[in-house]
Design a protein around this motif. Structure first.
Motif, PDB file in Angstrom:
ATOM      1  N   GLU A  62      -5.901  -1.466  -6.759  1.00 48.62           N
ATOM      2  CA  GLU A  62      -7.222  -2.051  -6.526  1.00 48.62           C
ATOM      3  C   GLU A  62      -8.356  -1.100  -6.866  1.00 48.62           C
ATOM      4  OE1 GLU A  62      -7.390  -3.628  -2.571  1.00 48.62           O
ATOM      5  OE2 GLU A  62      -6.175  -5.406  -3.071  1.00 48.62           O
ATOM      6  N   ASN A  63      -8.116   0.217  -6.807  1.00 46.86           N
ATOM      7  CA  ASN A  63      -9.175   1.185  -7.108  1.00 46.86           C
ATOM      8  C   ASN A  63      -9.272   1.514  -8.591  1.00 46.86           C
ATOM      9  OD1 ASN A  63      -6.917   2.774  -7.518  1.00 46.86           O
ATOM     10  ND2 ASN A  63      -7.630   4.477  -6.243  1.00 46.86           N
ATOM     11  N   LYS A 113      -2.694  -4.061  -6.741  1.00 43.02           N
ATOM     12  CA  LYS A 113      -3.417  -5.297  -7.033  1.00 43.02           C
ATOM     13  C   LYS A 113      -2.525  -6.280  -7.778  1.00 43.02           C
ATOM     14  CE  LYS A 113      -7.501  -6.980  -9.554  1.00 43.02           C
ATOM     15  NZ  LYS A 113      -8.651  -6.547 -10.413  1.00 43.02           N
ATOM     16  N   LEU A 139      -3.523   3.940  -2.022  1.00 36.44           N
ATOM     17  CA  LEU A 139      -3.338   3.093  -3.199  1.00 36.44           C
ATOM     18  C   LEU A 139      -2.732   1.753  -2.809  1.00 36.44           C
ATOM     19  CD1 LEU A 139      -1.879   5.771  -5.658  1.00 36.44           C
ATOM     20  CD2 LEU A 139      -4.168   4.771  -5.743  1.00 36.44           C
ATOM     21  N   GLU A 164     -12.795   7.457 -12.092  1.00 33.30           N
ATOM     22  CA  GLU A 164     -13.747   8.110 -11.193  1.00 33.30           C
ATOM     23  C   GLU A 164     -15.145   7.963 -11.772  1.00 33.30           C
ATOM     24  OE1 GLU A 164     -15.627   9.277  -8.465  1.00 33.30           O
ATOM     25  OE2 GLU A 164     -13.522   9.805  -8.009  1.00 33.30           O
ATOM     26  N   SER A 197      -6.715   2.495 -10.514  1.00 32.44           N
ATOM     27  CA  SER A 197      -5.619   3.354 -10.947  1.00 32.44           C
ATOM     28  C   SER A 197      -4.522   2.500 -11.580  1.00 32.44           C
ATOM     29  CB  SER A 197      -5.052   4.150  -9.772  1.00 32.44           C
ATOM     30  OG  SER A 197      -6.022   5.007  -9.219  1.00 32.44           O
ATOM     31  N   ARG A 230      -6.430   7.249 -13.255  1.00 35.76           N
ATOM     32  CA  ARG A 230      -7.327   6.984 -12.119  1.00 35.76           C
ATOM     33  C   ARG A 230      -8.763   7.043 -12.612  1.00 35.76           C
ATOM     34  NH1 ARG A 230     -10.197   9.692  -7.978  1.00 35.76           N
ATOM     35  NH2 ARG A 230      -9.493  11.792  -8.512  1.00 35.76           N
ATOM     36  N   SER A 253       0.834  -1.197   0.000  1.00 37.23           N
ATOM     37  CA  SER A 253       0.000   0.000   0.000  1.00 37.23           C
ATOM     38  C   SER A 253       0.869   1.247   0.000  1.00 37.23           C
ATOM     39  CB  SER A 253      -0.919   0.022   1.220  1.00 37.23           C
ATOM     40  OG  SER A 253      -1.869  -1.021   1.153  1.00 37.23           O
TER      41      SER A 253
END
Length: 542
Positions: A475-476, A449, A446, A502, A478, A500, A442
């Motif tokens: 994981e988000n 993954k 962030l 959104e 990005s 990223r 991490s």
């Protein structure tokens, strides 16, 4: 009449993603061009009596190299050579002409978006019978031949008059000087509803197209002003010049600053666009908004059905790996395939030939379709004009509605140019050494993954391409991608791609670099790019 000339190999005649590119003085060395062209012909089979297409973007040394190719192609046994008037023909137009006339292949003289002039860049690329760049198995064979070549053959004849339309002969070979715009313009008229675009201009719609003193000037004037009725002067910098008028002919907001500033100012026209040195890239700017190439690809794919040539829908979308995932959202919603390939238009060719995809694009401002086998700058502009003609909304509104429907992929590319090769390799190795240990780590919000060195398995011909760029996926949604570019001629160009996703429209109005701030920080931390290159900031941010 055919002269055989002894020669010796030159080091480093290895074609990159878009042919052989070097500085003009390198190409001006005695026999340098001849060695490479002869190596192309020595590698090919079955072209006796067939047609070869030749054209270039008009950069410095273009005319001289055209003459060499005409004489060598005649000596090699081609039956007909179609060459653009003045030695000019855009890269997508070469592809269109190859396909229309069933030519054996073509030679494109260009270094695309790289600067021109006596100390600028030059390039030679071979395109195969489908109109697309030669695949690696052919370029590898050409390179192998350059290392062992001992002679070349050339017709011992005076220079051909390439400024007058018509036919002349070199022995049994017919050299046909053709209008470089006509066949391409005819194809565009079949794909798009020119009447609808004419009505748009008649309604008072205004536009600025910056040809950057490069090859698309004659094409844009003929199509936009003469055929579609755009006001005289809509196309600026419209005469191709050997040094591109001092422009860096890469259509981005930095190099097309005059256009960008106009479109962001109080007296902006409705729509702005530009194209690059050889006509295969595009810049799209609406009044008050720069449309990123990744967003442009996604928006054009979502609206392609508005053009008659794509009214039946598209079979799929392909994008290069560094290109943002915006097109993936569209493909998913449309229920069509999405393909992620290495950088380089040649990787789209098999997918297009197999009808797995119809629209494809790269973040480096290249967009195209199955109409040719090259990216096509003016084609993208005409599809945007079709969209604007049918929807009658400002570009800004169209982009915002697209984000609201599919989500916004904040995206940027940071280029570090002319980096010493050792320093660039050190940056890549620093990231590569962490690939296996990054997953699960991490960095603030962030969390990694996965991470890998991208490899591509071609689903059509089964070929594999490895080491195509380093990816760090979070994981988000990005992403960070590191890649060394193969299109420069001096040092290395290190590209860092940042993204990223959104989904919430309430957060779609953030400035891009601010939205990506945490991703940028991690990208610099992982690579140590400032320390290793001595560059605190990138050369270009797009």
């Amino acid at each position: 009449m055919i002269r055989t000339v002894p020669t010796q190999p030159f080091d480093g005649q290895k074609p990159g993603t878009s042919g052989l590119r070097k500085k003009v003085p390198v190409f001006q060395q005695p026999h340098y061009v001849e060695n490479f062209v002869q190596s192309i012909f020595d590698t090919l089979e079955g072209f006796a009596g067939k047609t070869l297409v030749v054209g270039g973007d008009g950069r410095f040394y273009n005319r001289e190299v055209v003459q060499k190719i005409l004489k060598m192609a005649a000596a090699a046994g081609f039956g007909r050579i179609k060459v653009g008037q003045g030695g000019l023909m855009s890269t997508p137009a070469v592809s269109a002409v190859i396909r229309k006339y069933g030519a054996f292949g073509g030679i494109v003289l260009s270094a695309s978006h790289n600067p021109g002039g006596p100390e600028g860049d030059f390039g030679i690329k071979y395109n195969i019978g489908n109109g697309g760049p030669a695949p690696e198995k052919i370029t590898d064979a050409i390179f192998a031949r350059t290392k062992s070549i001992s002679e070349f053959k050339i017709a011992d004849v005076p220079d051909i008059d390439i400024d007058q339309l018509g036919e002349t002969k070199i022995g049994d070979t017919v050299v046909e000087v053709v209008d470089p715009v006509a066949d391409y313009a005819e194809l565009m008229g079949k794909l798009f509803d020119f009447d609808a675009i004419r009505d748009l201009f008649k309604s008072g719609f205004t536009m600025r197209f910056d040809a950057m003193s490069a090859i698309t000037g004659p094409y844009a004037r003929r199509i936009l002003e003469d055929q579609l009725g755009a006001a005289a002067g809509t196309v600026v910098n419209s005469t191709p010049l050997p040094d591109f008028g001092g422009h860096h002919p890469d259509p981005n907001p930095v190099n097309a600053k005059d256009l960008y500033d106009l479109m962001m100012g109080p007296n902006a026209p409705d729509f702005g666009a530009a194209s690059d040195g050889d006509g295969d890239r595009n810049l799209i700017i609406g009044r008050g908004i720069f449309v990123t190439p990744s967003d442009s690809l996604a928006i054009l794919a979502a609206h392609a059905h508005l053009a008659p040539g794509y009214a039946k829908g598209i079979s799929g979308i392909a994008r290069s790996m560094p290109t943002s995932l915006a097109a993936d959202q569209v493909a998913k919603a449309m229920g069509v395939g999405i393909y992620e390939t290495p950088t380089g238009w040649k990787f789209f060719g098999n997918l297009l030939d197999a009808d797995r995809v119809t629209i494809c694009g790269e973040e480096s401002a290249g967009t195209g379709s199955n109409h040719v086998r090259e990216k096509d700058g003016l084609w993208a502009v005409l599809l945007w004009l079709t969209l604007l003609a049918k929807r009658r909304q400002p570009t800004l509104d169209i982009v915002r509605e697209h984000w609201a429907k599919y989500g916004r992929n904040y995206y940027s590319r940071h280029d570090y140019e002319a980096v010493p090769t050792e320093a660039a390799n050190a940056v890549m190795e620093a990231v590569r050494s962490q690939i296996t240990s990054l997953p699960g780590k991490s960095f603030g919000a962030l969390k990694v993954k996965s991470a890998d060195d991208f490899a591509y398995h071609d689903p059509v011909d089964g070929s594999d391409s490895k080491n195509q760029g380093l990816r760090v996926l979070f994981e988000n949604g990005s992403r960070i991608v590191y890649r060394l570019s193969g299109t420069g001629t001096e040092g290395a160009t290190l590209r860092v791609y940042l993204e990223r996703y959104e989904a919430d429209p309430a957060h779609h109005g953030i400035e891009t670099q601010a939205a990506l701030a945490d991703v940028i920080a991690v990208a610099r931390q992982l690579s140590g790019i400032a320390e290793k290159t001595g560059m605190a900031e990138p050369s270009v941010v797009t």
